[in-house]
Design a protein around this motif. Sequence first.
Motif, mmCIF file in Angstrom:
data_model
loop_
_atom_site.group_PDB
_atom_site.id
_atom_site.type_symbol
_atom_site.label_atom_id
_atom_site.label_comp_id
_atom_site.label_asym_id
_atom_site.label_seq_id
_atom_site.Cartn_x
_atom_site.Cartn_y
_atom_site.Cartn_z
ATOM 1 N N MET A 81 0.848 -1.187 0.000
ATOM 2 C CA MET A 81 0.000 0.000 0.000
ATOM 3 C C MET A 81 0.883 1.236 0.000
ATOM 4 S SD MET A 81 -2.952 -1.184 2.704
ATOM 5 C CE MET A 81 -1.864 -1.102 4.117
ATOM 6 N N ASN A 82 0.799 1.994 -1.074
ATOM 7 C CA ASN A 82 1.588 3.217 -1.219
ATOM 8 C C ASN A 82 0.679 4.437 -1.265
ATOM 9 O OD1 ASN A 82 3.966 1.642 -1.444
ATOM 10 N ND2 ASN A 82 3.728 1.487 -3.667
ATOM 11 N N THR A 83 1.263 5.586 -1.041
ATOM 12 C CA THR A 83 0.524 6.854 -1.073
ATOM 13 C C THR A 83 -0.768 6.738 -0.263
ATOM 14 O OG1 THR A 83 1.321 7.004 -3.374
ATOM 15 C CG2 THR A 83 -0.105 8.770 -2.597
ATOM 16 N N LEU A 84 -0.627 6.291 0.958
ATOM 17 C CA LEU A 84 -1.797 6.055 1.802
ATOM 18 C C LEU A 84 -2.518 7.353 2.126
ATOM 19 C CD1 LEU A 84 -0.290 3.285 4.026
ATOM 20 C CD2 LEU A 84 -2.441 3.082 2.775
ATOM 21 N N LYS A 85 -3.837 7.231 2.244
ATOM 22 C CA LYS A 85 -4.698 8.367 2.543
ATOM 23 C C LYS A 85 -5.461 8.090 3.838
ATOM 24 C CE LYS A 85 -5.547 9.043 -2.416
ATOM 25 N NZ LYS A 85 -6.592 9.133 -3.475
ATOM 26 N N PRO A 86 -5.920 9.128 4.529
ATOM 27 C CA PRO A 86 -6.706 8.896 5.754
ATOM 28 C C PRO A 86 -7.912 7.996 5.515
ATOM 29 C CG PRO A 86 -6.018 11.175 5.663
ATOM 30 C CD PRO A 86 -5.612 10.553 4.344
ATOM 31 N N GLU A 87 -8.508 8.075 4.339
ATOM 32 C CA GLU A 87 -9.670 7.227 4.032
ATOM 33 C C GLU A 87 -9.325 5.760 3.841
ATOM 34 O OE1 GLU A 87 -8.760 10.082 2.501
ATOM 35 O OE2 GLU A 87 -9.195 9.996 0.349
ATOM 36 N N ASP A 88 -8.034 5.435 3.848
ATOM 37 C CA ASP A 88 -7.621 4.025 3.806
ATOM 38 C C ASP A 88 -7.634 3.393 5.199
ATOM 39 O OD1 ASP A 88 -5.160 4.983 1.391
ATOM 40 O OD2 ASP A 88 -7.051 3.932 0.997
ATOM 41 N N THR A 89 -7.883 4.186 6.208
ATOM 42 C CA THR A 89 -7.911 3.688 7.582
ATOM 43 C C THR A 89 -8.991 2.637 7.766
ATOM 44 O OG1 THR A 89 -7.004 5.709 8.527
ATOM 45 C CG2 THR A 89 -8.340 4.335 9.984
ATOM 46 N N GLY A 90 -8.649 1.556 8.471
ATOM 47 C CA GLY A 90 -9.625 0.519 8.757
ATOM 48 C C GLY A 90 -8.947 -0.778 9.146
#
Length: 127
Positions: A81-90
């Motif tokens: 997982m690259n360029t992670l975003k806050p919406e990837d949280t879970g």
Amino acid sequence: QVQLMESGGGSVQAGGSLRLSCAISKYTSGSVSMAWFRQAPGKEREGVACIYGYPLYYADSVKGRFTISQDSAKNTLFLQMNTLKPEDTGMYYCAANPGIGSCWTMTLKPPTGFAYWGQGTQVTVSS
């Protein structure tokens, strides 16, 4: 009884990277589809990526940023997982099911196309 064990979750800042792993054991009955799902608090579990020999599905929200792969023995599943975003949280879950057809069920909610699930690993992305 097939067993799946995820690892590699953690906390990272937006733009960072993580690599999740999922070890599959006690499966001896031929080829298997393997996938990653995720579930954010208060939301339904959603399909992220699926592989049967080669990647067959990525959610639109992760295309170009996440890569699903397996080791050559197909005993371990990975999610880079690259360029992670806050919406990837879970909570990220590994899933497996015999045969190729399950990758075509990735958009089902709830995800009924997979018989075997891991316990999950938490990913938290801060802004």
